[in-house]
Design a protein around this motif. Structure first.
Motif, PDB file in Angstrom:
ATOM      1  N   ALA A 158      -9.537  34.184  93.089  1.00  0.00           N
ATOM      2  CA  ALA A 158      -7.913  34.497  93.569  1.00  0.00           C
ATOM      3  C   ALA A 158      -7.096  35.752  93.347  1.00  0.00           C
ATOM      4  O   ALA A 158      -6.574  36.366  94.809  1.00  0.00           O
ATOM      5  CB  ALA A 158      -7.139  34.340  92.323  1.00  0.00           C
ATOM      6  N   VAL A 159      -8.474  37.441  92.862  1.00  0.00           N
ATOM      7  CA  VAL A 159      -7.436  38.967  92.730  1.00  0.00           C
ATOM      8  C   VAL A 159      -8.660  39.170  94.571  1.00  0.00           C
ATOM      9  O   VAL A 159      -8.451  39.624  94.671  1.00  0.00           O
ATOM     10  CB  VAL A 159      -7.466  39.141  91.900  1.00  0.00           C
ATOM     11  N   ASP A 289      -7.065  29.651  97.693  1.00  0.00           N
ATOM     12  CA  ASP A 289      -7.882  29.943  96.568  1.00  0.00           C
ATOM     13  C   ASP A 289      -7.671  29.304  94.820  1.00  0.00           C
ATOM     14  O   ASP A 289      -8.132  29.793  93.844  1.00  0.00           O
ATOM     15  CB  ASP A 289      -8.167  31.566  96.777  1.00  0.00           C
ATOM     16  N   ILE A 290      -5.895  29.425  95.394  1.00  0.00           N
ATOM     17  CA  ILE A 290      -5.611  29.464  94.285  1.00  0.00           C
ATOM     18  C   ILE A 290      -5.091  27.375  93.788  1.00  0.00           C
ATOM     19  O   ILE A 290      -4.401  26.983  95.111  1.00  0.00           O
ATOM     20  CB  ILE A 290      -3.887  29.852  94.400  1.00  0.00           C
ATOM     21  N   ASP A 291      -6.119  26.896  93.127  1.00  0.00           N
ATOM     22  CA  ASP A 291      -6.199  25.017  93.882  1.00  0.00           C
ATOM     23  C   ASP A 291      -6.248  24.557  92.226  1.00  0.00           C
ATOM     24  O   ASP A 291      -6.163  23.515  92.440  1.00  0.00           O
ATOM     25  CB  ASP A 291      -8.116  24.703  94.198  1.00  0.00           C
ATOM     26  N   PHE A 299       0.707  32.380  89.316  1.00  0.00           N
ATOM     27  CA  PHE A 299      -0.440  31.679  90.492  1.00  0.00           C
ATOM     28  C   PHE A 299      -0.132  31.198  90.990  1.00  0.00           C
ATOM     29  O   PHE A 299       0.047  30.325  91.815  1.00  0.00           O
ATOM     30  CB  PHE A 299      -2.267  31.656  89.745  1.00  0.00           C
ATOM     31  N   ASP A 300       1.070  30.011  90.159  1.00  0.00           N
ATOM     32  CA  ASP A 300       1.270  29.175  90.571  1.00  0.00           C
ATOM     33  C   ASP A 300       2.219  28.426  91.912  1.00  0.00           C
ATOM     34  O   ASP A 300       1.847  27.838  92.903  1.00  0.00           O
ATOM     35  CB  ASP A 300       1.881  27.442  89.903  1.00  0.00           C
ATOM     36  N   GLU A 301       3.107  29.814  91.716  1.00  0.00           N
ATOM     37  CA  GLU A 301       3.776  29.435  92.925  1.00  0.00           C
ATOM     38  C   GLU A 301       2.878  30.488  94.423  1.00  0.00           C
ATOM     39  O   GLU A 301       3.725  30.077  95.350  1.00  0.00           O
ATOM     40  CB  GLU A 301       4.765  30.772  93.086  1.00  0.00           C
ATOM     41  N   LYS A 302       1.910  30.391  94.383  1.00  0.00           N
ATOM     42  CA  LYS A 302       1.360  31.123  95.741  1.00  0.00           C
ATOM     43  C   LYS A 302       0.370  29.632  95.799  1.00  0.00           C
ATOM     44  O   LYS A 302      -0.795  30.296  97.331  1.00  0.00           O
ATOM     45  CB  LYS A 302       0.085  32.169  95.160  1.00  0.00           C
ATOM     46  N   MET A 338       4.558  20.103  97.264  1.00  0.00           N
ATOM     47  CA  MET A 338       4.154  19.327  99.329  1.00  0.00           C
ATOM     48  C   MET A 338       2.801  18.592  99.449  1.00  0.00           C
ATOM     49  O   MET A 338       3.239  18.400 100.908  1.00  0.00           O
ATOM     50  CB  MET A 338       4.869  20.942 100.540  1.00  0.00           C
ATOM     51  N   SER A 339       2.479  17.862  98.965  1.00  0.00           N
ATOM     52  CA  SER A 339       0.633  17.938  99.321  1.00  0.00           C
ATOM     53  C   SER A 339       0.933  16.322 100.240  1.00  0.00           C
ATOM     54  O   SER A 339       0.179  16.132 100.981  1.00  0.00           O
ATOM     55  CB  SER A 339      -0.031  17.841  98.759  1.00  0.00           C
TER      56      SER A 339
END
Length: 364
Positions: A158-159, A289-291, A299-302, A338-339
């Motif tokens: 992710a980074v 990439d944050i799945d 991470f979760d907010e992205k 929102m999926s």
């Protein structure tokens, strides 16, 4: 040293904070992140910067706040810390300790009082070149439900990525939000929220202040938020898991709230000060990439296919000159998936449906 740690450090120094000769650099992270601190010291030495490593301990913070909880929750702003921050050019902060829930038994009112006292220090830090990141530790791997090795891979994937390409992808959403006067968020039967963003600025987050990055965010006009929202993803806040948050807004203010778990912690957040019942941020997650959900808001907010909203302070860069900057000692993000059965509207036009953006293939 794992070469991914060195790459992480180089991204923090080059892309995120633009560390250069003569900079006074504060590297604030736990002992578990020593390898990252060492790599950053090496880079600072190569650049001619002046680093200092401040270690922190959640155990120590817990002991201090619980001791003061018996003293009417009175805290003073630490002027010596404020002075230190005033002389600093760059802050690099990494989360990652031995116990992600260490402060879970600190009373919410104590946490709120401490944040109020620390608010001037926070404001000073936010005025500098700063970045908040994550070092993968077993504690956070456990929180995410992963092995340590899998979590390390998750964090560095992710980074350590092409941030120029991510910036380009997100720029389409920046243009949409900046051209809009009103945003509407609809998800399922429990979330239908409208807010004005007229005169405010959408920011393309590609890693200057958070790493990982991957969102487009702005501030709503303070008194414009109307409707109800159900945050169907949980959050950890000071060691407590808050689940099933429902907020109802009138004239921008949270007028009623509930949570399915740890409602007292949510109430402590909302009662911190006058600004903590207003939204300071609307964010749209775009880092695919944050799945996986990991109980880590950095991470979760992205995550792709999500939006998040933060009660509390607004980032001044997102607020136009004619609008009021919401100020608070709090800034607490909460997430809506929102999926499915969801949409984002900009001035009545659907710009995302079920996670797909209008500028992507497959949008219907």
């Amino acid at each position: 040293m794992d070469p991914r740690i060195r790459e992480h450090a180089e991204i923090l120094a080059d892309h995120c904070t633009e560390m250069e000769e003569g900079d006074n650099v504060v590297i604030q992270m736990s002992p578990e992140a020593e390898d990252l601190a060492v790599a950053l010291h090496e880079i600072a030495g190569d650049r001619g910067a002046n680093p200092v490593w401040l270690t922190y301990s959640d155990r120590a913070d817990r002991a201090y706040m619980r001791a003061r909880a018996d003293d009417d929750n009175e805290f003073e702003t630490p002027e010596h810390k404020l002075s230190f921050y005033e002389d600093t050019d760059v802050f690099i902060i990494a989360r990652g300790g031995a116990n992600a829930t260490e402060k879970g038994d600190v009373p919410p009112e104590t946490t709120a009082a401490h944040r109020r006292a620390m608010n001037p220090v926070l404001k000073e830090r936010l005025s500098k070149r700063w970045n908040l990141t994550q070092f993968p530790t077993p504690a956070h791997a456990q929180l995410a439900g992963m092995s340590t090795e899998a979590y390390e891979t998750f964090v560095w994937d992710a980074v350590n990525k092409d941030w120029d390409a991510q910036h380009e992808f997100q720029s389409h959403m920046v243009d949409i939000v900046n051209d809009a006067d009103e945003i509407r968020i609809v998800s399922g039967e429990e979330t239908d929220l409208t807010m004005s963003v007229a005169g405010n600025e959408a920011i393309n987050d590609w890693g200057k202040n958070n790493m990982p990055a991957g969102e487009v965010f702005t501030a709503p006009v303070k008194d414009s938020v109307e409707g109800e929202v159900y945050f169907d993803m949980p959050l950890y806040r000071h060691g407590k898991e808050i689940e099933g948050v429902r907020l109802r807004f009138e004239n921008g203010r949270v007028e009623s709230y509930s949570a399915e778990r740890n409602e007292d912690a949510l109430g402590g957040i909302l009662d911190t000060d006058d600004g903590s019942r207003y939204l300071g941020e609307l964010g749209i997650g775009m880092n695919r990439d944050i799945d996986e959900f990991t109980y880590n808001m950095l991470f979760d907010e992205k995550m792709g296919d999500t939006v998040h909203m933060a009660v509390g302070s607004a980032y001044p860069d997102t607020v136009g000159e004619e609008n009021e900057v919401n100020e608070s000692a709090e800034h607490v993000d909460m997430i809506v998936d929102m999926s499915e059965d969801s949409r984002i509207e900009a001035d009545g036009e659907v710009v995302q449906r079920n996670g797909k953006f209008v500028f992507e293939d497959g949008f219907e």
